[in-house]
Every structure is written in C-alpha cells, then in structure tokens.
Design a protein around this motif. Structure first.
Motif, PDB file in Angstrom:
ATOM      1  N   THR A  29       0.850  -1.191   0.000  1.00 10.07           N
ATOM      2  CA  THR A  29       0.000   0.000   0.000  1.00 10.07           C
ATOM      3  C   THR A  29       0.886   1.240   0.000  1.00 10.07           C
ATOM      4  O   THR A  29       2.050   1.180   0.408  1.00 10.07           O
ATOM      5  CB  THR A  29      -0.904   0.026   1.243  1.00 10.07           C
ATOM      6  OG1 THR A  29      -0.084   0.099   2.412  1.00 10.07           O
ATOM      7  CG2 THR A  29      -1.796  -1.212   1.303  1.00 10.07           C
ATOM      8  N   PRO A  30       0.367   2.373  -0.466  1.00 11.89           N
ATOM      9  CA  PRO A  30       1.172   3.600  -0.441  1.00 11.89           C
ATOM     10  C   PRO A  30       1.666   3.949   0.964  1.00 11.89           C
ATOM     11  O   PRO A  30       2.790   4.431   1.122  1.00 11.89           O
ATOM     12  CB  PRO A  30       0.213   4.664  -0.977  1.00 11.89           C
ATOM     13  CG  PRO A  30      -0.689   3.902  -1.893  1.00 11.89           C
ATOM     14  CD  PRO A  30      -0.883   2.576  -1.212  1.00 11.89           C
ATOM     15  N   ALA A  31       0.862   3.684   1.981  1.00 10.53           N
ATOM     16  CA  ALA A  31       1.288   3.980   3.347  1.00 10.53           C
ATOM     17  C   ALA A  31       2.514   3.148   3.731  1.00 10.53           C
ATOM     18  O   ALA A  31       3.455   3.656   4.353  1.00 10.53           O
ATOM     19  CB  ALA A  31       0.148   3.723   4.322  1.00 10.53           C
ATOM     20  N   ARG A  32       2.528   1.891   3.359  1.00 10.18           N
ATOM     21  CA  ARG A  32       3.684   1.040   3.680  1.00 10.18           C
ATOM     22  C   ARG A  32       4.920   1.472   2.901  1.00 10.18           C
ATOM     23  O   ARG A  32       6.033   1.411   3.413  1.00 10.18           O
ATOM     24  CB  ARG A  32       3.355  -0.419   3.393  1.00 10.18           C
ATOM     25  CG  ARG A  32       2.370  -0.958   4.389  1.00 10.18           C
ATOM     26  CD  ARG A  32       2.128  -2.422   4.210  1.00 10.18           C
ATOM     27  NE  ARG A  32       1.155  -2.846   5.210  1.00 10.18           N
ATOM     28  CZ  ARG A  32       0.832  -4.083   5.433  1.00 10.18           C
ATOM     29  NH1 ARG A  32       1.397  -5.043   4.736  1.00 10.18           N
ATOM     30  NH2 ARG A  32      -0.055  -4.385   6.352  1.00 10.18           N
ATOM     31  N   ILE A  33       4.722   1.919   1.688  1.00 11.61           N
ATOM     32  CA  ILE A  33       5.860   2.406   0.903  1.00 11.61           C
ATOM     33  C   ILE A  33       6.426   3.671   1.530  1.00 11.61           C
ATOM     34  O   ILE A  33       7.647   3.828   1.651  1.00 11.61           O
ATOM     35  CB  ILE A  33       5.444   2.631  -0.560  1.00 11.61           C
ATOM     36  CG1 ILE A  33       5.095   1.287  -1.220  1.00 11.61           C
ATOM     37  CG2 ILE A  33       6.545   3.341  -1.340  1.00 11.61           C
ATOM     38  CD1 ILE A  33       4.426   1.405  -2.560  1.00 11.61           C
ATOM     39  N   LEU A  34       5.572   4.577   1.966  1.00  7.71           N
ATOM     40  CA  LEU A  34       6.034   5.811   2.608  1.00  7.71           C
ATOM     41  C   LEU A  34       6.789   5.507   3.890  1.00  7.71           C
ATOM     42  O   LEU A  34       7.851   6.085   4.152  1.00  7.71           O
ATOM     43  CB  LEU A  34       4.852   6.737   2.886  1.00  7.71           C
ATOM     44  CG  LEU A  34       4.126   7.277   1.656  1.00  7.71           C
ATOM     45  CD1 LEU A  34       2.906   8.088   2.064  1.00  7.71           C
ATOM     46  CD2 LEU A  34       5.049   8.102   0.804  1.00  7.71           C
ATOM     47  N   VAL A  35       6.264   4.590   4.701  1.00  9.86           N
ATOM     48  CA  VAL A  35       6.952   4.210   5.933  1.00  9.86           C
ATOM     49  C   VAL A  35       8.285   3.541   5.595  1.00  9.86           C
ATOM     50  O   VAL A  35       9.295   3.788   6.267  1.00  9.86           O
ATOM     51  CB  VAL A  35       6.061   3.289   6.795  1.00  9.86           C
ATOM     52  CG1 VAL A  35       6.843   2.674   7.941  1.00  9.86           C
ATOM     53  CG2 VAL A  35       4.865   4.059   7.324  1.00  9.86           C
ATOM     54  N   SER A  36       8.311   2.738   4.555  1.00 10.52           N
ATOM     55  CA  SER A  36       9.560   2.093   4.139  1.00 10.52           C
ATOM     56  C   SER A  36      10.600   3.123   3.717  1.00 10.52           C
ATOM     57  O   SER A  36      11.791   2.963   4.003  1.00 10.52           O
ATOM     58  CB  SER A  36       9.307   1.130   2.976  1.00 10.52           C
ATOM     59  OG  SER A  36       8.419   0.122   3.368  1.00 10.52           O
ATOM     60  N   TYR A  37      10.158   4.177   3.055  1.00 13.08           N
ATOM     61  CA  TYR A  37      11.084   5.247   2.668  1.00 13.08           C
ATOM     62  C   TYR A  37      11.679   5.938   3.899  1.00 13.08           C
ATOM     63  O   TYR A  37      12.873   6.207   3.951  1.00 13.08           O
ATOM     64  CB  TYR A  37      10.367   6.267   1.793  1.00 13.08           C
ATOM     65  CG  TYR A  37      10.463   6.004   0.315  1.00 13.08           C
ATOM     66  CD1 TYR A  37      10.612   4.724  -0.183  1.00 13.08           C
ATOM     67  CD2 TYR A  37      10.397   7.041  -0.584  1.00 13.08           C
ATOM     68  CE1 TYR A  37      10.692   4.493  -1.535  1.00 13.08           C
ATOM     69  CE2 TYR A  37      10.482   6.822  -1.950  1.00 13.08           C
ATOM     70  CZ  TYR A  37      10.627   5.542  -2.409  1.00 13.08           C
ATOM     71  OH  TYR A  37      10.726   5.327  -3.753  1.00 13.08           O
TER      72      TYR A  37
END
Length: 120
Positions: A29-37
């Motif tokens: 999900t976009p939220a998980r990608i943002l947290v991963s960044y």
C-alpha cells in the motif's frame, strides 16, 4: 547552477520513480511504501551512507521521505553525543521540528480552506 538543478531533479525523480514502481508492481500500500522510505532513510542516515547523496543532490535527496528519515537519524546521533541516552528520545524530533511544525500548519490551513466532500 543548472547542474545542481539537474542533479536534484534526477535523484529526486529516481527516488519517486522507485516508489511508483513499488505501487504499480507490488501489493504494498502507499502507506507502507512511505513508511519504508522513512525507515530506509533512517537506516542509511544512521550508517552515514545518506550524507554523500545529500551532498551530491541537495534538495533532490533531502525533500523526499528518505531525507526526513536521514534527518531523524542525524538528530538522534547528535543528541546522543550531547545528552546521552536521553538523546535517543529527543534528538529526532528536535532535528525535524521545523518540518513537523510546517506540516501541521499547512494541514490545518488546508482543513480550514477546503470543505470535505462526500465521495459518492
């Protein structure tokens, strides 16, 4: 000066392109990608590997969320040197206080200006 803009554009664009590829070709999900960044920025910043990219690309590396993570790591590292173990809790927030305050202010401003609408 034009070369600095080009480096910032290319590095920032590459970081954003990786995010777009993750959105398009994974089930993240976009939220998980943002947290991963942010986590990637913290890890790279903590290891001292993100600073050369910041020196090379300037805003192209500091504006994306990886730059926010690197800023948190740098703040913690500096605060631990000054205040010991208490610096782990306060260093990241202190270093990123201006960015956090700006995000809160502009979110409030947007909430006051725009009216929420029903999606149906």
């Amino acid at each position: 000066m034009l070369l600095e803009y080009a480096k910032a554009f290319l590095v920032g664009g590459l970081i954003c392109a990786v995010g777009q590829v993750l959105i398009d070709y994974t089930k993240l999900t976009p939220a998980r990608i943002l947290v991963s960044y942010v986590v990637a920025g913290i890890v790279l910043g903590g290891l001292g590997l993100y600073q050369p990219l910041l020196d090379f690309a300037g805003a192209g590396a500091s504006v994306p969320l990886t730059g926010f993570g690197a800023l948190l790591a740098k703040g913690v590292r500096e605060a631990v040197g000054e205040h010991g173990l208490f610096g782990v809790l306060s260093g990241g927030v202190t270093a990123a206080a201006a960015g956090i305050a700006a995000a809160i202010f502009f979110a409030l401003l947007a909430a006051l200006i725009f009216k929420p609408g029903d999606k149906s």
